[in-house]
Design a protein around this motif. Sequence first.
Motif, mmCIF file in Angstrom:
data_model
loop_
_atom_site.group_PDB
_atom_site.id
_atom_site.type_symbol
_atom_site.label_atom_id
_atom_site.label_comp_id
_atom_site.label_asym_id
_atom_site.label_seq_id
_atom_site.Cartn_x
_atom_site.Cartn_y
_atom_site.Cartn_z
ATOM 1 N N SER A 192 0.839 -1.209 0.000
ATOM 2 C CA SER A 192 0.000 0.000 0.000
ATOM 3 C C SER A 192 0.869 1.252 0.000
ATOM 4 C CB SER A 192 -0.973 -0.013 1.166
ATOM 5 O OG SER A 192 -0.261 0.116 2.364
ATOM 6 N N SER A 193 1.969 1.216 0.773
ATOM 7 C CA SER A 193 2.789 2.430 0.781
ATOM 8 C C SER A 193 3.544 2.595 -0.537
ATOM 9 C CB SER A 193 3.742 2.447 1.971
ATOM 10 O OG SER A 193 4.580 1.343 1.916
ATOM 11 N N LEU A 194 3.846 1.458 -1.197
ATOM 12 C CA LEU A 194 4.495 1.556 -2.508
ATOM 13 C C LEU A 194 3.546 2.163 -3.531
ATOM 14 C CD1 LEU A 194 6.461 -1.764 -2.922
ATOM 15 C CD2 LEU A 194 7.378 0.554 -3.119
ATOM 16 N N ALA A 195 2.278 1.747 -3.458
ATOM 17 C CA ALA A 195 1.288 2.296 -4.384
ATOM 18 C C ALA A 195 1.211 3.814 -4.188
ATOM 19 C CB ALA A 195 -0.072 1.656 -4.128
ATOM 20 N N HIS A 196 1.218 4.194 -2.930
ATOM 21 C CA HIS A 196 1.167 5.611 -2.595
ATOM 22 C C HIS A 196 2.414 6.323 -3.144
ATOM 23 C CE1 HIS A 196 0.171 9.106 -0.209
ATOM 24 N NE2 HIS A 196 1.440 9.162 0.155
ATOM 25 N N GLU A 197 3.542 5.657 -2.946
ATOM 26 C CA GLU A 197 4.831 6.198 -3.384
ATOM 27 C C GLU A 197 4.884 6.409 -4.902
ATOM 28 O OE1 GLU A 197 6.947 7.036 -1.266
ATOM 29 O OE2 GLU A 197 8.706 7.414 -2.528
ATOM 30 N N LEU A 198 4.187 5.525 -5.630
ATOM 31 C CA LEU A 198 4.171 5.655 -7.092
ATOM 32 C C LEU A 198 3.132 6.677 -7.537
ATOM 33 C CD1 LEU A 198 4.561 1.938 -8.136
ATOM 34 C CD2 LEU A 198 6.185 3.794 -8.495
ATOM 35 N N GLU A 258 6.360 3.852 3.600
ATOM 36 C CA GLU A 258 6.086 3.233 4.902
ATOM 37 C C GLU A 258 6.567 4.144 6.042
ATOM 38 O OE1 GLU A 258 4.402 0.606 4.418
ATOM 39 O OE2 GLU A 258 4.258 -0.162 6.471
ATOM 40 N N VAL A 259 7.685 4.774 5.802
ATOM 41 C CA VAL A 259 8.254 5.701 6.788
ATOM 42 C C VAL A 259 7.311 6.885 7.004
ATOM 43 C CG1 VAL A 259 10.118 7.404 7.082
ATOM 44 C CG2 VAL A 259 10.660 5.052 6.383
ATOM 45 N N VAL A 260 6.816 7.418 5.896
ATOM 46 C CA VAL A 260 5.931 8.582 5.963
ATOM 47 C C VAL A 260 4.629 8.182 6.668
ATOM 48 C CG1 VAL A 260 4.588 10.225 4.564
ATOM 49 C CG2 VAL A 260 6.939 9.622 3.906
ATOM 50 N N LYS A 261 4.094 7.036 6.238
ATOM 51 C CA LYS A 261 2.817 6.584 6.801
ATOM 52 C C LYS A 261 2.897 6.437 8.321
ATOM 53 C CE LYS A 261 0.969 2.289 6.476
ATOM 54 N NZ LYS A 261 0.823 1.060 5.707
ATOM 55 N N ASN A 262 4.038 5.955 8.819
ATOM 56 C CA ASN A 262 4.178 5.731 10.258
ATOM 57 C C ASN A 262 4.780 6.930 11.001
ATOM 58 O OD1 ASN A 262 3.363 2.811 10.871
ATOM 59 N ND2 ASN A 262 4.622 2.603 9.037
ATOM 60 N N ARG A 263 4.874 8.041 10.308
ATOM 61 C CA ARG A 263 5.396 9.289 10.886
ATOM 62 C C ARG A 263 6.734 9.035 11.611
ATOM 63 N NH1 ARG A 263 0.429 8.801 12.331
ATOM 64 N NH2 ARG A 263 0.893 8.710 14.548
ATOM 65 N N ILE A 264 7.654 8.446 10.865
ATOM 66 C CA ILE A 264 8.974 8.146 11.442
ATOM 67 C C ILE A 264 9.997 9.131 10.901
ATOM 68 C CG2 ILE A 264 10.851 6.435 11.427
ATOM 69 C CD1 ILE A 264 8.564 4.305 11.387
ATOM 70 N N ARG A 265 10.833 9.610 11.828
ATOM 71 C CA ARG A 265 11.892 10.506 11.389
ATOM 72 C C ARG A 265 13.112 9.655 11.029
ATOM 73 N NH1 ARG A 265 15.462 14.716 13.277
ATOM 74 N NH2 ARG A 265 15.909 13.551 15.180
ATOM 75 N N VAL A 266 13.624 9.859 9.833
ATOM 76 C CA VAL A 266 14.775 9.054 9.414
ATOM 77 C C VAL A 266 16.034 9.897 9.434
ATOM 78 C CG1 VAL A 266 15.788 7.658 7.578
ATOM 79 C CG2 VAL A 266 13.328 7.656 7.902
ATOM 80 N N GLN A 267 17.056 9.337 10.007
ATOM 81 C CA GLN A 267 18.341 10.016 10.032
ATOM 82 C C GLN A 267 19.348 9.074 9.378
ATOM 83 O OE1 GLN A 267 19.204 10.867 14.144
ATOM 84 N NE2 GLN A 267 20.811 12.273 13.466
#
Length: 455
Positions: free
Chosen positions: A223-229, A308-317
Amino acid sequence: MEQSKPRGGPKTPRRRRVADRLELQEQVTELAAQQAAVSEVLRSIANSPHELEPIFDTITANATRLCRAEVGALILFEEHGYRIVARTGVADTYYVKGHLYPVSEGAPSARMVKTRSPVHIADLTADQAYLQRVPGLVALVEQIGVRSYLLVPMLKDDELVGGITIVRAHVQPFTDKQIELVTAFAAQATIALEITRRERQLRQAQTELAHATRVVAMGHLTSSLAHELKQPLCAVAANAAASSRWLTREPAQIENAKRSIECIIKDVERANSVIDRVHSLVKKAAPRKDTININDAILEVMTVVRGEVVKNRIRVQTQLSDSLPHVRGDLVQLQQVMLNLIINAIQAMSGPADSPRELRISTESTKEEVRVAVRDTGPGLSADNLQLPFEPFYTTKPSGMGMGLSICRVIVEEHGGRLWASENEPRGALFQFTLPPTDGADRDQIDASLDASRY
Ligand SMILES: Nc1ncnc2c1ncn2[C@@H]1O[C@H](COP(=O)(O)OP(=O)(O)O)[C@@H](O)[C@H]1O
Ligand SMILES: [Mg+2]
């Protein structure tokens, strides 16, 4: 073994003692030679469990040498005959390696097929088959110059899988002891064959499993890939409409249209790279040996998990060392490792907890190793059992397979590295793996291990 008998006159007790001692000495020497040969075979099995050729070569050479024969060969049966897979002491033109020979009527191989026991012919020239001019036998005698002949079966349960043959250029029958010895070597060859066959089956099953877990991992991302595309596609549509508008103006706004088209190209490239990544992770391919920049490999994986990162509101460093040496290995396999560690980290932080969700990915290197660390601020692992997550089928997720980390560990180890877990500070889990840098790595060893790679 030839017995050394003192010649002439009746044996005095002293003479007998000397004879006995000599015989004993000879037996001990022979035993030691046999033991050395056995350990040599075992060593070659241990050194190349995936490759039979060197093992068969060692077995054939040892059997021939210890029986004081001149020529030896190891054959394996197939549906329509037998193939010579190892040979020693004979020119290329005879006993051609890899060539399929028929089991001709009357030939020693046919006799072994019938009796499943050793075929021993003290003098080939006196043998019925030779006298009847059976071609195989005639060639043995007249082209290779064989006189004394021995063929011992390789039996797996009751099935005849192959045989070891050793021959002499002069008439000297083989002793029972020698036949016994060759039988023992034949048993070793059968075991090596069986180990390799099972190893191959295991590897096949594991390859399927690794592929399945990759597909499952990608399934989690659908689902997040679909969103990403969808995002770049929407942007493409918007920019296409805009450039059309710029071009229909009076006068046409070529520069603006060009800028919109450039944006389209970029977005299409972005969507394409996601699709390519997904495709390469999902497709089944033989392991490769690439020279890999781990930082680039991580960034590629990030394109796949970004949604997936965006969907789960995760901050990536990301803290990627800019002087990272290359590593050698299979890109898809190593990306599978990173993908699994990152998805695990994201999943660990997708619970209801409202503390900050941080995913930190870093790379660093020393002279000996390239190190990748994936940290999260999820619930972490139980400090007293940091091995547990690596157990096959261990999972705490309702739809988990529990295979991800155990497969990751095998992949990393096959690349000459280590993978382990620890606690992150102040909270969460920390997974790290190392890989040898291309320069410092024992390239041949890694290549060999990748050739034998399960995934
Ligand atoms: N980052 C992490 N934080 C906490 N627990 C983890 C983490 N990564 C893995 N684990 C634990 O290890 C288990 C096994 O992980 P894995 O082998 O990837 O299988 P799966 O993800 O299918 O459960 C997980 O179910 C989880 O309990
Ligand atoms: Mg997992």
